[in-house]
Design an enzyme around this catalytic site. Structure first.
Site, short mmCIF file in Angstrom:
data_model
loop_
_atom_site.label_atom_id
_atom_site.label_comp_id
_atom_site.label_asym_id
_atom_site.label_seq_id
_atom_site.Cartn_x
_atom_site.Cartn_y
_atom_site.Cartn_z
N CYS B 77 10.25 -29.53 -39.86
CA CYS B 77 9.19 -29.98 -41.11
C CYS B 77 7.75 -29.25 -41.19
O CYS B 77 7.40 -28.53 -40.14
CB CYS B 77 9.09 -31.40 -41.23
SG CYS B 77 8.05 -32.07 -39.71
N CYS B 80 5.60 -29.66 -37.92
CA CYS B 80 5.95 -28.46 -36.84
C CYS B 80 5.16 -27.14 -37.10
O CYS B 80 4.69 -26.70 -36.22
CB CYS B 80 7.47 -28.45 -36.78
SG CYS B 80 8.53 -29.67 -36.19
N ASP B 482 36.63 -33.60 -40.28
CA ASP B 482 36.77 -32.97 -38.86
C ASP B 482 36.05 -33.90 -37.92
O ASP B 482 35.20 -34.64 -38.47
CB ASP B 482 35.98 -31.33 -38.92
CG ASP B 482 35.92 -31.34 -37.51
OD1 ASP B 482 36.68 -31.24 -36.63
OD2 ASP B 482 34.68 -30.71 -37.33
N ASP B 672 31.81 -29.25 -39.40
CA ASP B 672 30.55 -28.57 -38.76
C ASP B 672 30.85 -27.57 -37.91
O ASP B 672 29.74 -26.94 -37.41
CB ASP B 672 29.61 -29.72 -38.00
CG ASP B 672 30.44 -30.24 -36.85
OD1 ASP B 672 31.78 -30.10 -36.68
OD2 ASP B 672 29.62 -30.62 -36.04
N ASP B 676 35.60 -24.27 -38.44
CA ASP B 676 35.84 -25.14 -39.59
C ASP B 676 35.37 -24.21 -40.81
O ASP B 676 35.85 -24.40 -42.08
CB ASP B 676 35.05 -26.33 -39.88
CG ASP B 676 35.34 -27.44 -38.91
OD1 ASP B 676 36.80 -27.49 -38.79
OD2 ASP B 676 34.66 -28.18 -38.47
#
Lengths: 54, 801
Positions: B77, B80, B482, B672, B676
């Site tokens: 964010c 940081c 998944d 993810d 996939d």
């Protein structure tokens, strides 16, 4: 109505100025990051920048 | 002179400045250890100071400064970003630093003579961040230039359009205000002056796209757009030069502006989702160590060839695919697979370029280099998926284009007809037709609704990256999940415990829980529920990468990974068949194994409620996992998913999804992992997890930023609401025109009435779309706030303190 002969060219000049300012802002990177500057005010030491050599 | 501590910034006491180099920059042993831990133990950045390496990363500016982009993966964010900026500002000879929290890229300019690049990277790493310098050929400079150009085009179109519209209003209402011919001429010329840059510069992408389409003998969206804009502009210019006839500068400009706006918003979302790919590009190390006759030698990464032996130290990234010759270690493949837990690897196991060695040095026999590596293959796969993905179905845009053509035709016919009937009124009536049919309400209807919908979704944590997402999401009939990382998160839970001859399972679990009681890493959290109250605290010692050890009744106990605690036998767990998808811990008593604990990824706390809600909304929920049957059965049973299949390879998943689609289902895929990615690209609409593999995110239509599955339920409802509003808007815009055009053609409307009608119509459309933003989440959140926060912080933070 004759005022328009002055006002319309004047408005064109103002638009040109606005566009120039916008081009400057984009080229100096002001639109690249819209999140981080909001946090900068919370940074205590923001003032001690190092400037490049002359 | 006292220096600031490289980790915390306090002054370093004089006594410590006398120490050896590695320890010298830190104020205390604690900071030194924390920084070493945060930096992935022994990562050295000194390789980056070589001139040829630096040359491929950093530009040399005219003043002799260096300029480089560094990707910092774990910027989460703006805070940081501000922290990194603050750390770097303390360095001398660093002239400018800008940290972009959105792209996670730090742009630096410094004097390489006075400040080594490695020192900058160390400063970033000391804060617990992971800097990866981006090679110049990553194309970042080009991307930034494209970005700037897109914003310039959009801004210019916006400014120009506003002015042209204002002047046009004067022209439309002129006859009622008593405008003289001279002033009318002035307004026309001013409009042309303003419209020219908008059409030629801001509209240039449409012309370029249309030209490209024509050259490849296909008709895309750009062809009719370019025709409409080009024809309106060209005719207006001709009429302006002639000093008579209609002008359509305002319509042309508005068209350019609204279309650019829609495309810009879509592109911004997509670019953000593709940021992770840059990490992939940057993950290539610049220099590597090869072993020649047992002697290590540092060579540039380009000189790697198949058959060489690569030495990979802890913390280093693999530069090529290969198999392990010597050494056991934990390898972090998260960048490739999205798998958060490092994998145990031993001699004979394959390792992939782009993964990071986490524990001990490995000797790797190189099997694939450069363009043959899995990493390079993935990047190619992604580019292909990108081009194959059908362009967003911009039905409404298409309607708008035909609409403009029809309007121009009607206006021309009206002018012709009235010129015969009543030449006096022909001009005024044609003008009214033009104004009343101004396509703004129609061209606003789609972008305004879709972007309001996308903004509402972004507020809830779902970043839409492709235009069709909202449209397709509303009509989904099947949801495919998944398992790994989607329904489960990186919290661990105990799956199974095995005792031994003298140790009962409960005893194993109780001692393990007691040893981990005062620790806070994920394994300790998993054992927390088994802690017995009242046991006296144990004197325990925790060692990164090894585990926890304790002395009890004169015996030495250790709890940790079998690969590191045991010598040869029973490395991977007691039984391969059951260990499917589990991570095993071993408890040793004086170095002899006495018990085993299997850990598995915990199910996300909100998952059961979300699955139930999806099912009660009439959706079929599927689970397609590459994991073994036992693990999948557990998840499916816990969540009540009927259609669950295990051991599925990516091809099988894709085939299953395509079979569903062939049966008429609209499939939403939530995944993810790297494997996939093809399925995500193949489903009607797909959502990837923020923590997942970069490729998965880039091939998905939306990214779930906060990893809260509850958003899926809200997203579907919101997508349906967006569709409803979009239909309302289109109906209104078309209905309004259908009513107003005949009136205008018959000469019953004056231009000023038309102008008011047009503006009101546009405002109505925008106002209707904005209702999406104020909409409350349609379903109550299934989680209490505390639970939700827990599920939002997937990783224990490291390095601060």
């Amino acid at each position: 109505m004759t005022a328009l002969y002055l006002l319309i060219p004047l408005s064109l000049v103002l638009v040109a100025l606005a566009i120039a300012a916008f081009i400057w802002a984009v080229n100096s990177g002001q639109f690249e990051d819209l999140d981080t500057p909001a946090w900068r005010v919370l940074d205590d030491d923001a003032s001690d920048r190092h400037d490049p050599p002359a | 002179m006292t220096l600031p501590c490289r980790h915390c910034g306090d002054n370093v006491p004089q006594s410590r400045t006398l120490l050896d180099e590695p320890a010298r920059g830190y104020c205390c042993a604690g900071c030194e250890a924390a920084a070493a831990f945060a930096a992935g133990e022994a990562v050295s950045f000194s390789d980056y100071d070589h001139d040829d390496v630096l040359g491929s990363i950093a530009l040399m500016t005219a003043e002799g400064c260096r300029e480089a982009d560094v990707l910092v993966e774990n910027i989460r964010c703006g805070a940081c970003a501000a922290d990194i900026e603050q750390r770097l500002r303390k360095l001398n000879a660093l002239y400018s630093v800008s940290v972009n929290a959105q792209t996670r890229i730090v742009t630096l300019r410094w004097d390489a003579q006075r400040l080594p690049f490695s020192r900058i990277l160390e400063t970033i790493a000391a804060g617990g961040y992971r800097p990866r310098p981006l090679p110049l050929d990553a194309g970042l400079g080009d991307l930034r230039r494209d970005d700037r150009r897109a914003i310039l085009r959009l801004g210019l179109a916006g400014l120009g359009t506003m002015q042209v519209m204002m002047l046009s209003l004067g022209l439309y209402m002129g006859s009622d205000l008593g405008l003289t011919g001279d002033i009318r001429l002035l307004l026309t010329w001013a409009s042309m002056l303003l419209a020219t840059p908008v059409i030629l510069y801001s509209g240039q992408p449409f012309f370029a796209g249309a030209w490209n389409d024509l050259r490849h003998r296909r008709v895309g969206m750009d062809v009719p757009v370019a025709l409409a804009i080009g024809a309106a502009f060209a005719m207006s210019v001709v009429h302006t030069l002639q000093g008579s006839g209609e002008i359509w500068f305002d319509s042309a400009c508005m068209f350019v502006f609204f279309l650019s706006l829609g495309r810009h918003m879509e592109a911004t979302g997509r670019r953000r989702a593709q940021q992770g790919l840059r990490a992939l590009v940057a993950s290539q190390p610049h220099t590597v160590t090869v072993l020649e006759d047992g002697q290590p030698r540092v060579v540039p990464a380009e000189q790697l060839r198949c058959g060489m032996t690569l030495l990979v130290r802890p913390g280093e990234t693999l530069a090529a695919d290969g198999s392990i010759l010597h050494g056991r270690s934990e390898v972090d493949e998260s960048l490739l697979t999205g798998e958060s837990m490092p994998r145990q690897r031993q001699p004979g196991d394959p390792v992939l370029a782009g993964s990071v060695n986490r524990a001990q040095a490995l000797e790797v026999r190189i099997e694939k280099v450069g363009a043959d590596t899995t990493r390079a293959h993935m990047l190619r796969l992604l580019r292909r998926a990108e081009t194959r993905k059908p362009a967003a179905a911009r039905i409404a845009d298409r309607i708008a284009v035909y609409f403009v053509s029809v309007v121009l035709a009607i206006a021309a016919l009206t002018a012709l007809a009235w010129a015969q009937l009543d030449p006096e009124r022909a001009f005024e009536i044609t003008l009214a037709v033009m104004v009343v049919t101004c396509p703004c309400a129609l061209s606003l209807a789609t972008p305004a609704s879709l972007s309001a919908g996308a903004a509402a979704l972004a507020r809830r944590g779902l970043l839409v990256t492709r235009g069709h997402t909202l449209e397709t999401l509303a009509h989904v009939t099947d949801v495919v999940f998944d398992k790994t990382g989607t329904l489960t998160d990186c919290r661990l839970e105990v799956a199974e415990v095995q005792g031994s001859e003298h140790w009962h399972r409960d005893q194993v679990l109780a001692l393990a829980a007691r040893m981990e009681r005062d620790h806070s890493h994920p394994i300790a959290e998993a054992l927390r529920p088994y802690t017995a109250t009242g046991d006296p605290a144990l004197e325990t010692e925790w060692q990164a990468g090894r585990g926890v050890s304790a002395m009890l009744q004169g015996r030495h106990y250790e709890l940790g990974s079998p690969a590191l605690l045991l010598d040869d036998s029973r490395k991977s767990g007691p039984d391969d068949e059951v260990s499917n998808g589990h991570t095993w811990l071993v408890l040793t008593e004086d170095s002899q194994p006495v018990g085993w604990i299997a850990l598995r990824a915990g199910i996300r706390p909100e998952a059961p409620a979300v699955i139930a809600m999806l099912q009660s909304a009439g959706l079929r929920v599927h689970l397609m996992s590459g994991d073994g049957p036992a693990a999948v059965r557990h998840v499916a049973a816990t969540l009540g998913i009927a259609h669950a299949r295990a051991d599925m390879l990516p091809d099988a998943k894709l085939a299953a999804v395509e079979k569903l689609r062939a049966e008429g289902a609209r499939v939403l895929m939530v995944g993810d992992g790297l494997n996939d990615a093809p399925v995500l690209a193949g489903a009607d609409v797909s959502i990837a997890m923020q923590s997942g593999a970069a490729l998965a995110q880039a091939s998905a239509d939306a990214v779930l930023l906060n990893e809260n599955l509850a958003v899926l339920v809200e997203a579907r409802a919101l997508a349906q609401q967006t569709q409803r509003i979009l239909r309302e808007n289109l109906t209104w815009a078309i209905g309004y025109n259908a009513l107003a055009v005949p009136l205008a053609v018959l000469g019953l409307l004056t231009p000023w009435m038309a102008a008011i009608g047009m503006s009101a119509s546009s405002m109505l459309v925008v106002g209707n779309a904005l209702r999406l933003l104020s909409a409350q989440p349609p379903h109550p959140n299934p989680l209490p706030p505390g639970e939700r926060e827990r599920s939002l912080s997937p990783l224990p933070s490291v390095g601060e303190g």
